[in-house]
Design a protein around this motif. Structure first.
Motif, PDB file in Angstrom:
ATOM      1  N   UNK A  56       0.981  -1.120  -0.010  1.00 32.84           N
ATOM      2  CA  UNK A  56       0.077   0.078   0.119  1.00 32.84           C
ATOM      3  C   UNK A  56       0.950   1.470  -0.118  1.00 32.84           C
ATOM      4  N   UNK A  57       0.422   2.051  -0.904  1.00 33.86           N
ATOM      5  CA  UNK A  57       1.162   3.622  -0.971  1.00 33.86           C
ATOM      6  C   UNK A  57       0.060   4.583  -0.581  1.00 33.86           C
ATOM      7  N   UNK A  58       0.645   5.593   0.169  1.00 37.79           N
ATOM      8  CA  UNK A  58       0.255   6.938   0.191  1.00 37.79           C
ATOM      9  C   UNK A  58       1.099   7.976  -0.497  1.00 37.79           C
ATOM     10  N   UNK A  59       0.513   8.760  -1.023  1.00 35.69           N
ATOM     11  CA  UNK A  59       1.183   9.834  -1.854  1.00 35.69           C
ATOM     12  C   UNK A  59       0.163  10.974  -2.361  1.00 35.69           C
ATOM     13  N   UNK A  60       0.881  11.774  -3.309  1.00 36.28           N
ATOM     14  CA  UNK A  60      -0.129  12.874  -3.903  1.00 36.28           C
ATOM     15  C   UNK A  60      -1.128  12.272  -5.120  1.00 36.28           C
ATOM     16  N   UNK A  61      -1.782  13.018  -5.342  1.00 41.02           N
ATOM     17  CA  UNK A  61      -2.770  12.449  -6.384  1.00 41.02           C
ATOM     18  C   UNK A  61      -1.980  12.292  -7.856  1.00 41.02           C
ATOM     19  N   UNK A  62      -1.057  13.134  -8.000  1.00 40.83           N
ATOM     20  CA  UNK A  62      -0.238  12.981  -9.378  1.00 40.83           C
ATOM     21  C   UNK A  62       0.307  11.709  -9.222  1.00 40.83           C
ATOM     22  N   UNK A  63       1.044  11.241  -7.994  1.00 38.93           N
ATOM     23  CA  UNK A  63       1.895  10.235  -7.971  1.00 38.93           C
ATOM     24  C   UNK A  63       1.109   8.881  -8.051  1.00 38.93           C
ATOM     25  N   UNK A  64      -0.076   8.916  -7.248  1.00 35.42           N
ATOM     26  CA  UNK A  64      -0.995   7.867  -7.373  1.00 35.42           C
ATOM     27  C   UNK A  64      -1.555   7.575  -8.819  1.00 35.42           C
ATOM     28  N   UNK A  65      -1.697   8.762  -9.454  1.00 35.15           N
ATOM     29  CA  UNK A  65      -2.341   8.537 -11.072  1.00 35.15           C
ATOM     30  C   UNK A  65      -1.270   7.913 -11.767  1.00 35.15           C
ATOM     31  N   UNK A  66      -0.031   8.369 -11.608  1.00 34.95           N
ATOM     32  CA  UNK A  66       1.188   8.117 -12.435  1.00 34.95           C
ATOM     33  C   UNK A  66       1.076   6.064 -12.009  1.00 34.95           C
ATOM     34  N   UNK A  67       0.921   5.659 -10.923  1.00 33.27           N
ATOM     35  CA  UNK A  67       1.118   4.574 -10.578  1.00 33.27           C
ATOM     36  C   UNK A  67      -0.061   3.742 -11.220  1.00 33.27           C
ATOM     37  N   UNK A  68      -1.281   4.333 -11.320  1.00 34.02           N
ATOM     38  CA  UNK A  68      -2.181   3.634 -11.919  1.00 34.02           C
ATOM     39  C   UNK A  68      -2.218   3.502 -13.271  1.00 34.02           C
ATOM     40  N   UNK A  69      -1.240   4.383 -13.916  1.00 35.98           N
ATOM     41  CA  UNK A  69      -1.208   4.522 -15.392  1.00 35.98           C
ATOM     42  C   UNK A  69       0.166   3.494 -15.788  1.00 35.98           C
ATOM     43  N   UNK A  70       0.916   3.108 -14.970  1.00 36.03           N
ATOM     44  CA  UNK A  70       1.950   2.181 -15.101  1.00 36.03           C
ATOM     45  C   UNK A  70       1.548   0.864 -15.528  1.00 36.03           C
ATOM     46  N   UNK A  71       2.650   0.067 -15.737  1.00 35.53           N
ATOM     47  CA  UNK A  71       2.778  -1.362 -16.163  1.00 35.53           C
ATOM     48  C   UNK A  71       2.383  -2.238 -14.961  1.00 35.53           C
TER      49      UNK A  71
END
Length: 232
Positions: free
Chosen positions: A191-206
């Motif tokens: 589990x990760x807590x982060x900024x919205x931008x960081x989580x969005x980038x994770x969601x778009x990753x492989x």
């Protein structure tokens, strides 16, 4: 990399936050102080000759006729508690997702994304359970006691256990506290807590990642869609 007993206090802000949270929730793992949270699913493994093929949870759900969703749990999508143990589904997967361990390639990709979302990727903290091997103070969390070291973010992809064992960090975060990553010893997701931008980038990753909320349940019996019989 620098190690000192006094560094155990660096994670006090995490310990205080998770102790105050409802048990068995995301907030009991990652402080609920971040704008967004994410769940990173640990992949299963299929053997193809001498090659290990990493298998996504949504692939396993599709093969079993179960429903992939952000709160899915391994017993739910496979249909049996036995698949958290020694059993496998030949041709689909041979090793279940690791409990308490994030595969090096997943940790490396996760670190590469998060490195761009802190002002100090070279100044991070990593915590892991050395089973008392070092006589040093530890960060005491509700579910584990961790030795802390300070290192660059790419340390996330290295092994914290003596060979031949493999063990990823249980906890890591940058000195500016811009995000926090937790791999609980008993769970098959990180589990990760982060900024919205960081989580969005994770969601778009492989990586196989789902959005998470602080109140989400995290235990293997908490899948609200794919029900399995109570564990015997």
């Amino acid at each position: 990399m620098q190690t000192a007993g006094r560094t155990a206090q660096a994670g006090r802000w995490i310990a205080d936050a998770v102790r105050a949270a409802p048990p068995d929730t995301v907030a009991a793992l990652v402080p609920a102080v971040f704008p967004a949270h994410a769940r990173v699913f640990h992949p299963a493994v299929r053997y193809e000759g001498d090659t290990d093929v990493f298998v996504r949870w949504d692939e396993v759900a599709a093969a079993n006729g179960t429903t992939p969703h952000r709160l899915m749990q391994w017993p739910g999508i496979t249909g049996s508690w036995e698949y958290l143990g020694e059993d496998d589904q030949p041709g689909l997967w041979n090793d279940a997702p690791a409990e308490g361990h994030l595969a090096a390639h997943v940790a490396g990709e996760l670190a590469a994304v998060l490195a761009a979302h802190t002002a100090g990727p070279g100044e991070c903290w990593f915590g892991w359970d050395d089973e008392g091997a070092a006589d040093l103070p530890r960060l005491r969390l509700p579910r584990s006691d961790l030795l802390l070291v300070r290192a660059p973010v790419d340390r996330a992809a290295t092994n914290f256990a003596p060979e031949p064992r493999e063990q990823s960090a249980t906890l890591w975060w940058p000195a500016d506290r811009s995000w926090c990553v937790v791999t609980d010893p008993a769970l098959t997701s990180t589990y990760v807590g982060a900024s919205v931008a960081a989580v969005d980038e994770l969601l778009a990753s492989r990586l196989e990642v789902a959005p998470a909320l602080p109140g989400d349940p995290v235990t293997p019996d908490s899948d609200p869609v794919n029900r399995v019989d109570a564990r015997g």
